[in-house]
Motif scaffolding. Structure first.
Motif, PDB file in Angstrom:
ATOM      1  N   VAL A  10      98.090  67.480  41.696  1.00  0.00           N
ATOM      2  CA  VAL A  10      97.945  67.258  40.252  1.00  0.00           C
ATOM      3  C   VAL A  10      98.538  68.419  39.476  1.00  0.00           C
ATOM      4  O   VAL A  10      98.275  69.588  39.782  1.00  0.00           O
ATOM      5  N   ASN A  11      99.302  68.079  38.452  1.00  0.00           N
ATOM      6  CA  ASN A  11      99.715  69.053  37.453  1.00  0.00           C
ATOM      7  C   ASN A  11      98.675  69.014  36.342  1.00  0.00           C
ATOM      8  O   ASN A  11      98.637  68.051  35.570  1.00  0.00           O
ATOM      9  N   PRO A  12      97.828  70.030  36.217  1.00  0.00           N
ATOM     10  CA  PRO A  12      96.731  69.949  35.239  1.00  0.00           C
ATOM     11  C   PRO A  12      97.195  70.052  33.795  1.00  0.00           C
ATOM     12  O   PRO A  12      96.420  69.789  32.877  1.00  0.00           O
ATOM     13  N   SER A  19      96.659  63.626  32.945  1.00  0.00           N
ATOM     14  CA  SER A  19      96.467  63.608  34.397  1.00  0.00           C
ATOM     15  C   SER A  19      95.038  63.239  34.752  1.00  0.00           C
ATOM     16  O   SER A  19      94.795  62.366  35.593  1.00  0.00           O
ATOM     17  N   ALA A  20      94.079  63.894  34.114  1.00  0.00           N
ATOM     18  CA  ALA A  20      92.674  63.593  34.394  1.00  0.00           C
ATOM     19  C   ALA A  20      92.322  62.173  33.965  1.00  0.00           C
ATOM     20  O   ALA A  20      91.633  61.439  34.689  1.00  0.00           O
ATOM     21  N   ALA A  21      92.809  61.773  32.790  1.00  0.00           N
ATOM     22  CA  ALA A  21      92.490  60.443  32.286  1.00  0.00           C
ATOM     23  C   ALA A  21      93.026  59.351  33.193  1.00  0.00           C
ATOM     24  O   ALA A  21      92.421  58.285  33.330  1.00  0.00           O
ATOM     25  N   THR A  22      94.175  59.615  33.827  1.00  0.00           N
ATOM     26  CA  THR A  22      94.759  58.639  34.750  1.00  0.00           C
ATOM     27  C   THR A  22      94.098  58.698  36.117  1.00  0.00           C
ATOM     28  O   THR A  22      93.832  57.663  36.739  1.00  0.00           O
ATOM     29  N   LEU A  23      93.825  59.900  36.598  1.00  0.00           N
ATOM     30  CA  LEU A  23      93.350  60.058  37.974  1.00  0.00           C
ATOM     31  C   LEU A  23      91.907  59.607  38.155  1.00  0.00           C
ATOM     32  O   LEU A  23      91.562  59.049  39.204  1.00  0.00           O
ATOM     33  N   ILE A  24      91.045  59.815  37.180  1.00  0.00           N
ATOM     34  CA  ILE A  24      89.617  59.514  37.374  1.00  0.00           C
ATOM     35  C   ILE A  24      89.384  58.035  37.696  1.00  0.00           C
ATOM     36  O   ILE A  24      88.750  57.709  38.709  1.00  0.00           O
ATOM     37  N   PRO A  25      89.868  57.086  36.889  1.00  0.00           N
ATOM     38  CA  PRO A  25      89.638  55.675  37.259  1.00  0.00           C
ATOM     39  C   PRO A  25      90.406  55.268  38.508  1.00  0.00           C
ATOM     40  O   PRO A  25      89.935  54.413  39.273  1.00  0.00           O
ATOM     41  N   VAL A  65     100.907  63.509  40.859  1.00  0.00           N
ATOM     42  CA  VAL A  65     100.197  63.142  39.630  1.00  0.00           C
ATOM     43  C   VAL A  65     100.704  64.014  38.496  1.00  0.00           C
ATOM     44  O   VAL A  65     100.469  65.220  38.471  1.00  0.00           O
ATOM     45  N   GLY A  66     101.430  63.408  37.558  1.00  0.00           N
ATOM     46  CA  GLY A  66     101.986  64.162  36.446  1.00  0.00           C
ATOM     47  C   GLY A  66     103.236  63.495  35.939  1.00  0.00           C
ATOM     48  O   GLY A  66     103.413  62.281  36.073  1.00  0.00           O
ATOM     49  N   GLY A  67     104.115  64.300  35.359  1.00  0.00           N
ATOM     50  CA  GLY A  67     105.370  63.797  34.842  1.00  0.00           C
ATOM     51  C   GLY A  67     106.488  63.901  35.846  1.00  0.00           C
ATOM     52  O   GLY A  67     106.268  64.134  37.043  1.00  0.00           O
TER      53      GLY A  67
END
Length: 294
Positions: A10-12, A19-25, A65-67
């Protein structure tokens, strides 16, 4: 079928909290399906490369996870191996994911990652460094530099404002571009060696580019009045710019981009990052990457 084991690199900072909004669900959907997911946060591109290679060595599917910068770094680390890449588009541009048709909706993305079959796609080696989408050198790389330095704007807005600043200060560059040994000299705005058709936050710079044809589409925008470049920018939305007389598309396996002016320095861009200055040699790596994609 044995559930897959994933490591998400993940690129925070990509896209703020995207990143967090996409990864959590997505993580919830993967784990509910019985898959194991390890999450690793990158401290930078070199660290992301090390994390990706370590996860691949452990037999995990590696999620970028990122751009485009993060996905290019993670994918580049896996190029030329049997490891499998999964793309979680959570950045500003997501251009390589767009080219591959990767879904952004969590349940659809989870279904692809859980049950999709790896697809072999090409990569690029640019001055010895693996790249996924494209290598570009000109006013667009300067716009990229301006966008990366922007403190207040994000996404396509930062690139558009960066492009305005770049074009306003632009002086035609004298290029020498060699495609599979054939030399082309011209004055112009940019040269793009494209594996993927998209760059610059959804701009369709190389509409006929394919990620599995073993070729690079080399898009050349030659010199013209500055309003020409603004017109080209608008036409990048649908790829119609390639019909202009000032735009030429070449194809080949190896492309070297140089300046004919020894006193001028220009950066080149790759997957949203700025690795260095011209000259750059880009060569295609056919089928070098295994990615979960439609």
């Amino acid at each position: 079928m044995t559930p897959r084991v994933f490591t998400a690199v993940v690129n925070p900072t990509a896209g703020g909290s995207a990143s967090a909004a996409t990864l959590i669900p997505l993580a919830r959907a993967l784990r509910e399906a019985g898959a194991e997911l390890v999450v690793e946060y990158s401290r930078g591109l070199e660290h992301a490369t090390a994390l990706a290679r370590g996860a691949a060595d452990a037999g995990h599917v590696v999620l970028g996870v990122g751009g485009d910068g993060m996905v290019g770094t993670v994918g580049g680390a896996l190029a030329g191996t049997d490891a499998v890449l999964g793309i979680v588009p959570a950045g500003r541009g997501n251009d390589f994911a767009r080219q591959l048709g990767i879904p952004s909706e969590p349940s659809a993305l989870a279904e692809l990652l859980l049950r999709g079959e790896p697809r072999a796609v090409d990569a690029i080696e640019a001055n010895g460094v693996p790249v996924l989408g494209s290598v570009y050198a000109g006013v667009d790389a300067v716009a990229n530099l301006n966008a990366n330095r922007s403190r207040w704007l994000r996404g396509s807005a930062s690139y558009y404002v960066g492009a305005l600043r770049a074009v306003a200060a632009w002086k035609p560059a004298r290029y020498r571009v060699t495609v599979d040994g054939a030399e082309h000299r011209f004055r112009g705005y940019t040269v793009v060696a494209a594996n993927s058709g998209y760059y610059g936050f959804g701009r369709h710079v190389a509409p006929d580019a394919s990620v599995d044809d073993g070729l690079l589409d080399v898009v050349v925008v030659k010199h013209g009045p500055k309003p020409l470049f603004f017109a080209v920018m608008r036409e990048l939305a649908d790829g119609s710019h390639v019909r202009r007389d000032q735009v030429e598309v070449l194809r080949g396996r190896e492309v070297r981009i140089e300046l004919d002016d020894p006193d001028r320095v220009l950066p080149y861009g790759a997957d949203g990052e700025l690795p260095g200055e011209l000259p750059v040699t880009a060569r295609v790596l056919p089928g070098a990457l295994r990615v979960l994609a439609p």
